[in-house]
Design an enzyme around this catalytic site. Structure first.
Site, PDB file in Angstrom:
ATOM      1  CG  ASP A  14      47.255  29.708  44.558  1.00 23.36           C
ATOM      2  OD1 ASP A  14      48.107  29.787  43.681  1.00 23.36           O
ATOM      3  OD2 ASP A  14      46.104  30.191  44.433  1.00 23.36           O
ATOM      4  CG  ASN A  38      43.866  33.880  43.286  1.00 20.46           C
ATOM      5  OD1 ASN A  38      43.175  33.956  42.275  1.00 20.46           O
ATOM      6  ND2 ASN A  38      44.480  32.764  43.658  1.00 20.46           N
ATOM      7  CB  THR A 123      49.737  27.584  41.273  1.00 22.42           C
ATOM      8  OG1 THR A 123      50.159  28.243  42.480  1.00 22.42           O
ATOM      9  CG2 THR A 123      50.365  26.217  41.178  1.00 22.42           C
ATOM     10  CG  PHE A 164      42.574  34.895  37.480  1.00 20.04           C
ATOM     11  CD1 PHE A 164      41.981  36.150  37.465  1.00 20.04           C
ATOM     12  CD2 PHE A 164      43.586  34.654  38.395  1.00 20.04           C
ATOM     13  CE1 PHE A 164      42.390  37.146  38.336  1.00 20.04           C
ATOM     14  CE2 PHE A 164      44.003  35.642  39.272  1.00 20.04           C
ATOM     15  CZ  PHE A 164      43.406  36.896  39.250  1.00 20.04           C
ATOM     16  CG  HIS A 238      41.578  25.832  39.258  1.00 25.61           C
ATOM     17  ND1 HIS A 238      40.837  25.484  38.160  1.00 25.61           N
ATOM     18  CD2 HIS A 238      40.789  26.680  39.982  1.00 25.61           C
ATOM     19  CE1 HIS A 238      39.659  26.102  38.198  1.00 25.61           C
ATOM     20  NE2 HIS A 238      39.613  26.829  39.292  1.00 25.61           N
ATOM     21  CG  ASP A 239      46.498  27.017  41.738  1.00 18.38           C
ATOM     22  OD1 ASP A 239      46.337  27.079  40.505  1.00 18.38           O
ATOM     23  OD2 ASP A 239      46.360  27.988  42.495  1.00 18.38           O
TER      24      ASP A 239
HETATM   25  C1  BDR Z   1      43.506  29.997  38.658  1.00 20.28           C
HETATM   26  O1  BDR Z   1      43.139  31.327  39.011  1.00 20.28           O
HETATM   27  C2  BDR Z   1      43.166  31.506  40.390  1.00 20.28           C
HETATM   28  O2  BDR Z   1      42.018  32.148  40.841  1.00 20.28           O
HETATM   29  C3  BDR Z   1      43.333  30.136  41.001  1.00 20.28           C
HETATM   30  O3  BDR Z   1      44.129  30.193  42.175  1.00 20.28           O
HETATM   31  C4  BDR Z   1      44.003  29.341  39.916  1.00 20.28           C
HETATM   32  O4  BDR Z   1      45.413  29.446  39.985  1.00 20.28           O
HETATM   33  C5  BDR Z   1      42.328  29.320  38.023  1.00 20.28           C
HETATM   34  O5  BDR Z   1      41.965  30.002  36.859  1.00 20.28           O
HETATM   35 CA    CA Z   2      46.495  30.377  41.893  1.00 23.11          CA
END
Ligand code: BDR
Ligand code: CA
Length: 311
Positions: A14, A38, A123, A164, A238-239
């Protein structure tokens, strides 16, 4: 220029989503809203502010949203992001916070007041976005697209069946995916390949700039966790990959598909059940990312970090 609201739960990736968005000339960040995910709501809120302090952008409003999912108890990811949510280096104190409004009021007011349509970029868990839509459905007319990081067609990272962000608040995800709004789903199928490798992290460390010297050890912590749990050779960003799509659409290859959110499954809570072959004949509801241009993404990401070194 695309106007966005970034709804996040910082979180290492993020943090890089914030950095990429604020370094870009293609994007105007109207504000950052935070959600528990998170880490706790308190920690993700202060982490967003710490990141803005690091890059000298405390003019960006930050609004704190929900501390828990709509129906479920909060689950966090300290094994991946640490007890602070941003373990690995000391970030500046969370000074200069600009708003006190709740995130959903910030989202609703900003959208209703905007002349142009706005992109929502979630995100983290989708709690703030879902409740904003429920509280003021008129905002739907002001949303250009929801470009979210979450879910997966084939992959998973929190349970064998789920990613997640969707796992944490599946009811919120269901509300968003069934909202009829245009959705771009940037899931693990592509984000697990959006790696900054250990070599990339060594490179960032070698620059030794005022921002890169803080980012590098943070990313090393995140990469080590991802190596331990998922066998990845680096840090999956990811984000920021979701943000990169707003800067350069050619980074992602998308397919328009129907996605259902599993809220009832015994083993599959939070699964994004994606009808990749059109078996159900249900109307597609999401542009699902299936491939990425890794080199383009990496260049954008590394240049964004270096950009803040020079300010
Ligand atoms: C997502 O889960 C969080 O831990 C990361 O910031 C991301 O948004 C990945 O699965
Ligand atoms: Ca995230």
């Amino acid at each position: 220029m695309k106007k966005i609201i970034l709804d996040c739960d910082p979180g290492h990736d993020d943090m890089l989503a914030i950095i990429l968005a604020l370094a870009s000339k293609e994007i105007e960040v109207l504000g950052i809203t935070t959600v528990a995910g998170n880490q706790t709501g308190e920690k993700t809120y202060t982490n967003a502010s710490r990141v803005l302090n690091l890059i000298g952008r405390t003019n960006i409003p930050v609004s704190r949203g929900f501390d828990k999912p709509i129906l479920r108890e909060l689950v966090t990811a300290p094994q991946i992001h640490g007890v602070s949510g941003l373990d690995g280096a000391n970030l500046p104190e969370p000074l200069g916070l600009k708003t006190e409004k709740h995130a959903i009021d910030f989202i609703i007011d900003t959208l209703l007041q905007s002349k142009e349509k706005v992109y929502l970029v979630p995100t983290g868990p989708l709690t703030n976005i879902a409740v904003s839509i429920l509280k003021e459905p008129k905002i739907k007319d002001k949303i250009e697209k929801i470009v979210l990081m979450g879910g997966a067609v084939h992959d998973s990272n929190f349970t064998p069946g789920a990613e997640f962000n969707i796992y944490v608040d599946p009811e919120a995800a269901k509300i968003v995916f069934e909202s009829g709004l245009p959705i771009v789903m940037v899931g693990l199928d592509v984000t697990n390949r959006a790696l900054l490798t250990f070599d990339d992290i060594d490179y960032l460390e070698s620059i030794n700039g005022k921002v890169s010297s803080v980012i590098a050890p943070l990313l090393r912590f995140f990469a080590n966790a991802n190596k331990e749990f998922f066998g990845l050779n680096g840090a999956p960003i990811h984000d920021a990959l979701a943000v990169s799509y707003l800067i350069d659409e050619s980074i992602l290859s998308l397919k328009y598909l129907h996605v259902d959110i599993e809220t009832l499954g015994e083993f599959t809570r939070g699964q994004t059940v994606t009808d990749i072959y059109g078996i159900t004949k249900k109307q597609p509801n999401a542009y699902v990312a299936l491939d990425l241009d890794l080199e383009k993404f990496k260049h954008l990401m590394i240049d964004a970090i270096k950009f803040f070194d020079t300010l």
